[in-house]
Design a protein around this motif. Sequence first.
Motif, PDB file in Angstrom:
ATOM      1  N   ARG A   1       2.329  -5.609   0.195  1.00 28.50           N
ATOM      2  CA  ARG A   1       3.075  -6.859   0.392  1.00 28.50           C
ATOM      3  C   ARG A   1       2.592  -7.945  -0.567  1.00 28.50           C
ATOM      4  NH1 ARG A   1       4.915  -9.611   6.032  1.00 28.50           N
ATOM      5  NH2 ARG A   1       6.048 -11.327   5.077  1.00 28.50           N
TER       6      ARG A   1
ATOM      7  N   ALA B   1       9.837  -8.836   2.166  1.00 29.04           N
ATOM      8  CA  ALA B   1       9.187  -9.458   1.010  1.00 29.04           C
ATOM      9  C   ALA B   1       9.738  -8.905  -0.298  1.00 29.04           C
ATOM     10  CB  ALA B   1       7.672  -9.254   1.071  1.00 29.04           C
TER      11      ALA B   1
ATOM     12  N   LEU C   1       7.138  -5.961   4.831  1.00 23.51           N
ATOM     13  CA  LEU C   1       7.019  -5.563   3.425  1.00 23.51           C
ATOM     14  C   LEU C   1       8.406  -5.448   2.787  1.00 23.51           C
ATOM     15  CD1 LEU C   1       5.546  -4.457   0.908  1.00 23.51           C
ATOM     16  CD2 LEU C   1       5.548  -2.213   2.029  1.00 23.51           C
TER      17      LEU C   1
ATOM     18  N   GLU D   1       5.045  -9.706  -3.179  1.00 23.51           N
ATOM     19  CA  GLU D   1       5.296 -11.148  -3.013  1.00 23.51           C
ATOM     20  C   GLU D   1       4.696 -11.973  -4.143  1.00 23.51           C
ATOM     21  OE1 GLU D   1       3.642 -12.128   0.821  1.00 23.51           O
ATOM     22  OE2 GLU D   1       5.616 -12.122   1.759  1.00 23.51           O
TER      23      GLU D   1
END
Length: 182
Positions: free
Chosen positions: A96, A52, A49, A100
Amino acid sequence: MLLFLNKTKRMFGRLLKSTIFTAKRNYIAMNTVEKVSELKLISNRYRGLLRAGRGVLSNEEQKLLRQALNSTIKFYEGKTLPSGDPHVFLYIDVARICVESIGLGGSTLAAVILQDSIVNKHLSLIEIQKTYGTMVGQIVDGLTKVSAIEPKDPKEQGENLRKLILTLAQDARVILIKLAER
């Protein structure tokens, strides 16, 4: 004969106590190994995470996110998803996706990780606002309200739509998070 029975009873009692103690010690050791293994898996997910969100998250936001994750780990310790993964994976994975695919920031990601803490009565909205900030509290509150909407009840669809539009008007990130969950 009575003396023999008493000695046998004492020996059996000691053996039983010793066996129970050994079993408890082995269970505790096994349980500790499982916890360490689970924490390593969670830590790896969390690092993913952070990778990202490398360009999106400031150091302060990373600290906020870590604090939220630590609380959530404590709340859901030992609870697993139907797949057998730790329950915390669900929140980390949604966060995440949010960073992202949508590019949401640290306070939003902290809210994602804390989103069920009010519903499950781990924290109150006031506690979240004091600990994590007003913005995180508002997002968690919006997520709680949207989660409470029951889409299958035709009698309440108008009211549900009104709640959804009001939530969208207050903070569009709530709807984006719900989309990321799906």
